[in-house]
Design an enzyme around this catalytic site. Structure first.
Site, PDB file in Angstrom:
ATOM      1  N   ASP A  79       0.855  -1.184   0.000  1.00 43.88           N
ATOM      2  CA  ASP A  79       0.000   0.000   0.000  1.00 43.88           C
ATOM      3  C   ASP A  79       0.886   1.227   0.000  1.00 43.88           C
ATOM      4  O   ASP A  79       1.777   1.370   0.842  1.00 43.88           O
ATOM      5  CB  ASP A  79      -0.909   0.003   1.227  1.00 43.88           C
ATOM      6  CG  ASP A  79      -2.031  -1.018   1.120  1.00 43.88           C
ATOM      7  OD1 ASP A  79      -2.215  -1.591   0.021  1.00 43.88           O
ATOM      8  OD2 ASP A  79      -2.730  -1.244   2.119  1.00 43.88           O
ATOM      9  N   GLU A  89     -13.795  -4.391  -1.705  1.00 44.16           N
ATOM     10  CA  GLU A  89     -13.546  -4.103  -0.291  1.00 44.16           C
ATOM     11  C   GLU A  89     -14.860  -4.272   0.455  1.00 44.16           C
ATOM     12  O   GLU A  89     -15.814  -3.531   0.216  1.00 44.16           O
ATOM     13  CB  GLU A  89     -13.000  -2.681  -0.140  1.00 44.16           C
ATOM     14  CG  GLU A  89     -11.663  -2.490  -0.841  1.00 44.16           C
ATOM     15  CD  GLU A  89     -11.201  -1.046  -0.862  1.00 44.16           C
ATOM     16  OE1 GLU A  89     -12.009  -0.153  -0.511  1.00 44.16           O
ATOM     17  OE2 GLU A  89     -10.040  -0.806  -1.237  1.00 44.16           O
TER      18      GLU A  89
END
Length: 289
Positions: free
Chosen positions: A10, A129
């Protein structure tokens, strides 16, 4: 087929970050250092996610991807802030092998179909998600878990496959970064509902969690962050100057989380092999510079 183990990096600005529930991002170091090490340790692929791209309406990963692709020769997936066919083309030209779509795909599902037709379905990964609601249903979120959509996860997964996506990465926001294990029900139900590969993401706190999401969650691949990143930081020099670059408290203490048992890629693959999971045997690669 071999089960793929895929480190997830990330990215916020120039830095690799890690949070819990996709929030509270802490700077861990420069992504190039982690990527090179994971490549040398036998990673099957790498996933780069710009975790603030949709929030700010841009993707800043292309320069990092260009540098990475010159010395790392495994598939690279890039996600975050990709909204158009031109965005996807630019990511591929920078050196990505695949792109990950989430926010733009939910806002414009036809982007999945157009992109898969233009670039090939194997190039298009859709990231889902998911948050489990009080009634037991799962809702898809966008913008790195920030924005509610009202979209039911399992219906969306089926539609994603029908539109031509080559694979799905499902992240449990409830479990992400906690080290409490994957949401096996979530992963298994999606895997059993679609004819394309499913990558499980979010929750690994020990090696056996990886085995569980493969054997019980029916994942075709597993994306891992915390247990790899914390191991790297504990055992490698990350002495870059990060002053003024966000939350660097972890780098000062290097303690990790009590729920995370860090491990290396060879240790994970050895464990999986010993428990009957077929995966590509880890090899040590020479660095290309």
């Amino acid at each position: 087929m071999n089960t793929r183990i895929i480190p997830r990096l990330d990215i916020k600005g120039p830095n690799l970050v890690k949070g819990i529930h996709l929030e509270g991002l802490r700077v861990l170091g420069k992504p190039e250092h982690f990527a090179r090490y994971y490549y040398q340790q036998g990673a099957d692929e790498l996933i780069y996610m710009d975790v603030v791209a949709s929030l700010y309406g841009r993707n800043s990963l292309l320069e990092i991807v260009e540098r990475t692709s010159r010395e790392i020769f495994i598939p690279l997936t890039v996600g975050g802030g990709l909204r158009t066919l031109d965005d996807i083309r630019n990511a591929l030209r920078a050196g990505a092998d695949k792109v990950s779509l989430n926010t733009a795909a939910i806002h414009n599902p036809n982007l999945i179909k157009a992109a898969s037709q233009r670039f090939g379905s194997s190039t298009i990964l859709v990231s889902i998600e998911a948050i489990k609601k009080p009634d037991g249903c799962y809702e898809a979120y966008t913008d790195n878990g920030r924005e509610s959509t009202g979209v039911e996860v399992f219906e969306w997964a089926i539609k994603v496959a029908e539109l031509g996506a080559g694979e799905i990465m499902v992240t449990s926001i409830d479990r992400e970064g906690t080290g409490k294990g994957f949401d096996l029900k979530l992963t298994r139900r999606i895997a059993e509902s679609v004819p394309i590969p499913v990558i499980a993401c979010g929750g690994a706190g020990k090696i056996s969690d990886v085995y569980d999401v493969i054997s019980q969650g029916k994942a075709d691949a597993v994306s891992i962050a915390s247990i790899l990143h914390y191991n790297f930081v504990k055992h490698h020099d990350t002495s870059d100057d990060f002053s003024g670059e966000g939350n660097i408290e972890y780098l000062r203490g290097r303690r990790g989380l009590s729920t995370i048992q860090d491990a290396t890629l060879p240790e994970i693959k050895d464990y999986l092999t010993q428990h009957g999971v077929q995966c590509r045997h880890p090899i040590t690669r020479a660095a290309h510079v």
